[in-house]
Design a protein around this motif. Structure first.
Motif, PDB file in Angstrom:
ATOM      1  N   CYS A 377     -12.086  81.455  97.282  1.00  0.00           N
ATOM      2  CA  CYS A 377     -12.738  80.236  96.796  1.00  0.00           C
ATOM      3  C   CYS A 377     -13.030  80.291  95.299  1.00  0.00           C
ATOM      4  O   CYS A 377     -13.452  79.300  94.715  1.00  0.00           O
ATOM      5  CB  CYS A 377     -14.058  80.004  97.541  1.00  0.00           C
ATOM      6  N   ARG A 378     -12.804  81.456  94.678  1.00  0.00           N
ATOM      7  CA  ARG A 378     -13.178  81.634  93.275  1.00  0.00           C
ATOM      8  C   ARG A 378     -12.009  81.442  92.320  1.00  0.00           C
ATOM      9  O   ARG A 378     -12.178  81.525  91.111  1.00  0.00           O
ATOM     10  CB  ARG A 378     -13.792  83.021  93.081  1.00  0.00           C
ATOM     11  N   THR A 379     -10.818  81.240  92.830  1.00  0.00           N
ATOM     12  CA  THR A 379      -9.695  80.896  91.957  1.00  0.00           C
ATOM     13  C   THR A 379      -9.803  79.429  91.576  1.00  0.00           C
ATOM     14  O   THR A 379     -10.574  78.665  92.177  1.00  0.00           O
ATOM     15  CB  THR A 379      -8.358  81.142  92.664  1.00  0.00           C
ATOM     16  N   LEU A 380      -9.042  79.007  90.594  1.00  0.00           N
ATOM     17  CA  LEU A 380      -9.065  77.608  90.180  1.00  0.00           C
ATOM     18  C   LEU A 380      -8.687  76.693  91.340  1.00  0.00           C
ATOM     19  O   LEU A 380      -9.417  75.742  91.672  1.00  0.00           O
ATOM     20  CB  LEU A 380      -8.113  77.394  88.999  1.00  0.00           C
ATOM     21  N   GLU A 381      -7.562  76.967  91.965  1.00  0.00           N
ATOM     22  CA  GLU A 381      -7.119  76.125  93.087  1.00  0.00           C
ATOM     23  C   GLU A 381      -8.037  76.271  94.288  1.00  0.00           C
ATOM     24  O   GLU A 381      -8.343  75.294  94.979  1.00  0.00           O
ATOM     25  CB  GLU A 381      -5.682  76.477  93.470  1.00  0.00           C
ATOM     26  N   GLY A 382      -8.517  77.486  94.535  1.00  0.00           N
ATOM     27  CA  GLY A 382      -9.406  77.705  95.669  1.00  0.00           C
ATOM     28  C   GLY A 382     -10.726  76.966  95.520  1.00  0.00           C
ATOM     29  O   GLY A 382     -11.259  76.430  96.502  1.00  0.00           O
ATOM     30  N   PHE A 383     -11.256  76.914  94.298  1.00  0.00           N
ATOM     31  CA  PHE A 383     -12.516  76.211  94.067  1.00  0.00           C
ATOM     32  C   PHE A 383     -12.346  74.706  94.259  1.00  0.00           C
ATOM     33  O   PHE A 383     -13.182  74.050  94.901  1.00  0.00           O
ATOM     34  CB  PHE A 383     -13.016  76.512  92.653  1.00  0.00           C
ATOM     35  N   LEU A 384     -11.253  74.152  93.755  1.00  0.00           N
ATOM     36  CA  LEU A 384     -11.014  72.713  93.939  1.00  0.00           C
ATOM     37  C   LEU A 384     -10.777  72.387  95.411  1.00  0.00           C
ATOM     38  O   LEU A 384     -11.221  71.333  95.898  1.00  0.00           O
ATOM     39  CB  LEU A 384      -9.822  72.266  93.085  1.00  0.00           C
ATOM     40  N   THR A 385     -10.101  73.276  96.106  1.00  0.00           N
ATOM     41  CA  THR A 385      -9.904  73.078  97.544  1.00  0.00           C
ATOM     42  C   THR A 385     -11.235  73.106  98.282  1.00  0.00           C
ATOM     43  O   THR A 385     -11.484  72.308  99.193  1.00  0.00           O
ATOM     44  CB  THR A 385      -8.974  74.171  98.103  1.00  0.00           C
ATOM     45  N   LEU A 386     -12.110  74.017  97.885  1.00  0.00           N
ATOM     46  CA  LEU A 386     -13.446  74.107  98.477  1.00  0.00           C
ATOM     47  C   LEU A 386     -14.231  72.820  98.252  1.00  0.00           C
ATOM     48  O   LEU A 386     -14.876  72.301  99.174  1.00  0.00           O
ATOM     49  CB  LEU A 386     -14.188  75.294  97.872  1.00  0.00           C
ATOM     50  N   LEU A 387     -14.186  72.282  97.041  1.00  0.00           N
ATOM     51  CA  LEU A 387     -14.888  71.029  96.748  1.00  0.00           C
ATOM     52  C   LEU A 387     -14.339  69.875  97.575  1.00  0.00           C
ATOM     53  O   LEU A 387     -15.099  69.036  98.078  1.00  0.00           O
ATOM     54  CB  LEU A 387     -14.779  70.695  95.258  1.00  0.00           C
ATOM     55  N   GLU A 388     -13.038  69.835  97.714  1.00  0.00           N
ATOM     56  CA  GLU A 388     -12.436  68.758  98.512  1.00  0.00           C
ATOM     57  C   GLU A 388     -12.866  68.871  99.975  1.00  0.00           C
ATOM     58  O   GLU A 388     -13.233  67.863 100.599  1.00  0.00           O
ATOM     59  CB  GLU A 388     -10.916  68.827  98.415  1.00  0.00           C
ATOM     60  N   ARG A 389     -12.859  70.077 100.501  1.00  0.00           N
ATOM     61  CA  ARG A 389     -13.191  70.268 101.914  1.00  0.00           C
ATOM     62  C   ARG A 389     -14.663  69.985 102.192  1.00  0.00           C
ATOM     63  O   ARG A 389     -15.006  69.303 103.158  1.00  0.00           O
ATOM     64  CB  ARG A 389     -12.839  71.707 102.333  1.00  0.00           C
ATOM     65  N   GLU A 390     -15.537  70.521 101.336  1.00  0.00           N
ATOM     66  CA  GLU A 390     -16.972  70.422 101.606  1.00  0.00           C
ATOM     67  C   GLU A 390     -17.588  69.109 101.157  1.00  0.00           C
ATOM     68  O   GLU A 390     -18.507  68.596 101.801  1.00  0.00           O
ATOM     69  CB  GLU A 390     -17.700  71.589 100.931  1.00  0.00           C
TER      70      GLU A 390
END
Length: 573
Positions: A377-390
């Motif tokens: 979740c701390r990579t650039l793409e992982g963080f944006l994916t986390l924001l989209e999901r949550e």
């Protein structure tokens, strides 16, 4: 209604723009259906300003008459004033906290421009907003919209974990829960018929669904809204069955309620409630009160006011900062998220998180806990994916919460800077763990702006059902996809990033928390100096390469520049 009906004066010549960090400039002002455009084509710089009207939070009007008198006036009093003013000044206060002035010749033109901006910036019809008209040259509406889905999350689970969970399309037409996506992750042992009964027992149908599974120990974070036990302490056997299935009958779990125990008791009087120990014997309830709504919005207003007052003495500045309670909210959010992460990561127990609606503080601490525990979740793409999901799929009502920012004079309704608070907390993690997160502060600042006014449709509407009804995915572009384009990745990536599998446990001691200068002092002279320091570091790394830059000035030197901290601008107490 056509946009043209709101535009009384479309163009004005000889307007003077006074903007932070720039000399005063005379040029042409133009108002369109979505933008304020200032253009100076006579000077060598050919300066142009393009501002989304949606980004404007408030306008203040002042006039100067032929005798040299000046003052702030309402539109009604302005019309009655005599003699005729020779010019008027509009002070534009934006939702991203930028403030600038426009000196407009002639009272009538100035008043018409003010009326047009006020009308167009406050339009609430989603279909009339700019994302439905934005057509960038480097993107197509046929491009993939979004980064993740419940299906993708499910297939990322280990095979052993997938045996205990399943994808349910019980919400396929959004009639069960308007704020959930059509497909949700639930325990395999629970049927759709049971889910329907559970949804009726939870506020707004937000039944407990899986939002995170721990890769190593298999424990999960569930989120929901409050149970509707009411004053009569109603029970729902199906709800109890679902939560028992989460802990698999042989374990115990925690329920983190983002209300105080007193607030949870009071909620019973209005039909809400909480999970009693007798009905949910395998679960232990923990209350951690978190402010939201009006209290959080007023806190933002106070901290912005404190940061904008250049006449503050040290004592007065510190007093205003403390009275705003903004850093207290940051501390509470990080502390509660740390508790959630500790239950899952260290104690090895599953957790259910909810408050009342489950669309604000629930999403806040769930997101932060995942950042603390999960390196993906701390990579650039992982963080944006986390924001989209949550936040996007998780049902945060962006349109309501981000309708106004800190400068608005309008009466508070459902505004609350919960998403901004999240970004501030993430910024605290960036400061405390400079190598652990793969994105930069520039990304957080971009997201803070886009949440209030955007070219893209990601933050439109209040729920997944509304976005589907408006055709957001078919008619607008996805912000997260745009931020991941190769030409933007470098800007939003952390050049010091080094992946680690370890959890990052934030310190919540008062000495460890800082005012988010990058946002709150963004348009001040101090903020300008810090931005220049950040650019210096990035240019150094681009020119020398990361390894060479580290060799010359070391990690500490790079991070001092990256955090925008220097001997002339020490951390605030």
């Amino acid at each position: 209604m056509e946009f043209s009906e709101h535009i009384r004066t479309a163009n004005v010549e000889n307007v003077v723009l006074r903007q932070p960090f720039h000399p005063s400039t005379k040029g042409t002002l133009c108002i369109t259906g979505h933008h304020l455009i200032f253009s100076d084509r006579e000077s060598q710089s050919c300066r142009q300003v393009l501002l989304l009207l949606r980004n404007i939070d408030a306008i203040e009007k002042s006039v100067e008459n032929l005798l040299g008198n000046s003052g702030l006036l309402s539109s009604a009093r302005w019309k009655e004033r005599a003699p005729e003013p020779s010019s008027g000044t509009l002070t534009i206060k934006c939702k991203d906290l930028c403030v600038f002035q426009l000196d407009i010749p002639g009272m009538e033109q100035c008043l018409n421009i003010a009326h047009s901006i006020e009308a167009l910036s406050s339009m609430n019809e989603v279909a009339d907003m700019y994302p439905f008209f934005h057509r960038p040259h480097d993107a197509s509406l046929q491009d993939q919209w979004g980064l993740s889905s419940p299906q993708h999350q499910y297939h990322q689970m280990e095979a052993l974990q997938r045996d205990r969970w399943r994808l349910s399309d019980v919400n396929r037409d959004h009639t069960v829960c308007p704020s959930y996506p059509p497909t949700v992750l639930v325990p395999r042992a629970v049927s759709d018929e049971v889910l329907l009964k559970v949804a009726r027992f939870r506020q707004a149908g937000r039944l407990p669904v899986l939002c995170y599974h721990h890769r190593k120990n298999g424990k999960v974070i569930m989120r929901s809204s409050q149970p509707l036990t009411g004053a009569n302490r109603k029970r729902c056997q199906e709800d109890e069955l679902l939560l028992q299935a989460v802990i698999d009958g042989s374990d115990k779990g925690y329920i983190i309620d983002t209300r105080s125990s007193q607030q949870a008791l009071q909620a019973r009087m209005t039909g809400g409630g909480f999970e009693s120990k007798s009905s949910y014997p395998g679960w232990t309830r923990l209350h951690r009160q978190m402010e939201k709504g009006k209290a959080l919005q007023e806190s933002l207003i106070k901290v912005v006011e404190a940061c904008g007052d250049q006449t503050n003495s040290m004592d007065r500045w510190l007093s205003k900062l403390e009275n705003s309670k903004w850093l207290f909210h940051v501390q509470t959010a990080l502390s509660t998220a740390g508790l959630l992460a500790e239950c899952v990561e260290r104690d090895g127990h599953s957790v259910l998180v909810h408050g009342s609606e489950g669309t604000d503080c629930t999403l806040l601490i769930s997101t932060l806990a995942q950042l603390i525990m999960d390196p993906s979740c701390r990579t650039l793409e992982g963080f944006l994916t986390l924001l989209e999901r949550e936040w996007v799929q998780g049902g945060h009502p962006f349109q309501q919460r981000c309708a106004r920012s800190a400068h608005s004079h309008a009466r508070l309704q459902q505004e609350a800077p919960v998403f901004l608070l999240l970004l501030d907390c993430v910024g605290q993690l960036c400061y405390q763990f400079p190598l652990a997160l793969g994105f930069s502060e520039a990304l957080l600042l971009r997201l803070a702006t886009e949440a209030y006014a955007s070219d893209c449709g990601t933050f439109l509407c209040n729920s997944d059902r509304e976005r589907c009804a408006m055709g957001v995915k078919e008619k607008t572009h996805c912000l997260f996809q745009a931020l991941l384009k190769p030409e933007r990745r470098e800007l939003y990536s952390n050049p010091l990033y080094e992946s680690t599998e370890l959890a990052i446990w934030p310190s919540v001691h008062p000495q460890s928390l800082q005012l988010w200068r990058g946002f709150f002092l963004r348009w001040s002279q101090q903020g300008r100096h810090l931005e220049e320091a950040h650019d210096e570091m990035r240019n150094m790394i681009c020119q020398w390469g990361r390894a060479a830059a580290q060799h010359v000035i070391g990690y500490a030197g790079l991070w001092a520049i990256y955090c925008r901290v220097s001997s002339v601008y020490p951390p605030l107490p």
